[in-house]
Design a protein around this motif. Structure first.
Motif, PDB file in Angstrom:
ATOM      1  N   SER A 190       0.824  -1.210   0.000  1.00 26.78           N
ATOM      2  CA  SER A 190       0.000   0.000   0.000  1.00 26.78           C
ATOM      3  C   SER A 190       0.860   1.262   0.000  1.00 26.78           C
ATOM      4  O   SER A 190       0.495   2.266  -0.636  1.00 26.78           O
ATOM      5  CB  SER A 190      -0.937   0.005   1.203  1.00 26.78           C
ATOM      6  N   GLN A 194       0.912   4.268  -2.667  1.00 29.44           N
ATOM      7  CA  GLN A 194       0.718   5.653  -2.238  1.00 29.44           C
ATOM      8  C   GLN A 194       1.841   6.552  -2.746  1.00 29.44           C
ATOM      9  O   GLN A 194       1.587   7.660  -3.244  1.00 29.44           O
ATOM     10  CB  GLN A 194       0.647   5.717  -0.712  1.00 29.44           C
ATOM     11  N   GLU A 198       1.495   9.666  -5.451  1.00 28.81           N
ATOM     12  CA  GLU A 198       1.979  10.999  -5.092  1.00 28.81           C
ATOM     13  C   GLU A 198       2.975  11.529  -6.116  1.00 28.81           C
ATOM     14  O   GLU A 198       2.998  12.730  -6.409  1.00 28.81           O
ATOM     15  CB  GLU A 198       2.613  10.970  -3.702  1.00 28.81           C
ATOM     16  N   GLY A 206      -5.663  12.586  -5.895  1.00 23.44           N
ATOM     17  CA  GLY A 206      -5.517  11.234  -5.359  1.00 23.44           C
ATOM     18  C   GLY A 206      -5.683  10.135  -6.383  1.00 23.44           C
ATOM     19  O   GLY A 206      -5.740   8.947  -6.026  1.00 23.44           O
ATOM     20  N   LYS A 251      -6.336   3.569  -6.238  1.00 25.53           N
ATOM     21  CA  LYS A 251      -5.258   2.836  -5.575  1.00 25.53           C
ATOM     22  C   LYS A 251      -5.217   1.367  -6.010  1.00 25.53           C
ATOM     23  O   LYS A 251      -4.143   0.800  -6.244  1.00 25.53           O
ATOM     24  CB  LYS A 251      -5.415   2.928  -4.060  1.00 25.53           C
TER      25      LYS A 251
END
Length: 315
Positions: A190, A194, A198, A206, A251
């Motif tokens: 994860s 992330q 970014e 996001g 994600k």
């Protein structure tokens, strides 16, 4: 200031994201191949040797007679048999192959460990890592730099906390390995996602949209025509990356892209070696079965791995 490996990796990502590449770049964390050789047992077992011993260790030479190869393989078999039941099961073989596959990672961690374990207590605290990596910046935070070291340090601390499974902000060898190589650890996946989002998400929503996805890999100059691979990547985004067709990657979609869970090469190789050596077809290997087929595992070759064992008086 000496730039440490993880900091250098971050800087390279910054440079990579702001540069204008002409060649195709990839953020996909592909699994390290068991061997770059073709797997063709009809010709030789070179692929199996590299898969079993590791690419760096399985350098072929002919000084050893078969008897010596078998003797050294016998010692290796004892190491593979984790539960000491006298048999090598498929799972044990798979674990060994994965370890050989990742040996370069372990070697890298061992080398860096000495730099960060300042008090030689066998552990690396966040303060130790921070001071070694960002020491000069911490001493003089006002020093002008093109890099945002405050952001880098905050990002490192966040990853360190995820790797630190017991929450004491002190990493043992396993936790530090997860910190340096998060893509190889399930609980770190994860944070890899992330960090990737970014890096690419320029509008801060996001998600990764098509423009950000392509822009991370290629920026055209003077209205130049897009290379064919960019056109192909646009199609990949539309047909495979953006699974729910909302025009952006979330994600979960980003994880599927950069951390694909495809074919398990180590498992396939373990099954292959078991099939080749399991004389009585009981689904597990005795030491005799392995040694009888020593040519499949190591041949009459010595390896750097064998040399290392010899140096540690294990042969």
């Amino acid at each position: 200031m000496m730039i440490r490996p993880l900091l250098m990796c971050f800087i390279l990502c910054v440079v990579y994201g702001s540069s204008k590449p002409t060649d195709r770049k990839s953020r996909v964390h592909d699994e390290e191949p068991l061997s770059h050789l073709k797997h063709d047992d009809n010709k030789n077992y070179d692929y199996d040797h590299e898969a079993f011993l590791g690419q760096d260790e399985a350098k072929t030479f002919d000084q050893l007679p078969p008897e010596e190869s078998q003797r050294r393989l016998s010692i290796i078999v004892d190491k593979i048999d984790n539960n000491n039941d006298g048999f090598v099961a498929e799972d044990e073989l798979k674990v060994w192959i994965k370890a050989a596959q990742k040996k370069h990672i372990f070697d890298s961690v061992e080398q860096q460990w000495k730099d960060f374990d300042m008090n030689n207590d066998g552990l690396i605290s966040w303060d130790e890592y921070k001071n070694v990596t960002y020491g000069s910046y911490l001493e003089d935070p006002q020093t002008e730099s093109e890099y945002n070291y405050t952001h880098m340090m905050s990002r490192d601390e966040r990853r360190f906390k995820v790797a630190d499974t017991n929450g004491d902000m002190i990493a043992d060898k396993q936790e530090f390995t997860a910190f340096l190589h998060p893509e190889d650890h399930e609980h770190m996946r994860s944070i890899v996602v992330q960090e990737t989002i970014e890096d690419i998400d320029k509008n801060g929503d996001g998600f990764i949209d098509l423009q950000e996805y392509i822009g991370d890999m290629f920026t055209s100059e003077d209205n130049e025509e897009e290379p064919e691979w960019v056109v192909a990547e646009r199609q990949q985004f539309s047909e495979f990356r953006d699974k729910n067709n909302d025009g952006k990657m979330d994600k979960e979609e980003t994880m599927d892209w950069i951390l694909p869970s495809d074919y398990d090469h180590a498992e396939a190789e373990a099954k292959h070696l078991l099939h080749e050596s399991d004389a009585n077809k009981d689904g597990k290997l005795t030491k005799k079965e392995i040694l009888d087929k020593y040519d499949v595992f190591v041949g009459s070759q010595v390896t750097d791995f064998g040399e290392a064992l010899l140096r540690h008086d294990e042969f």
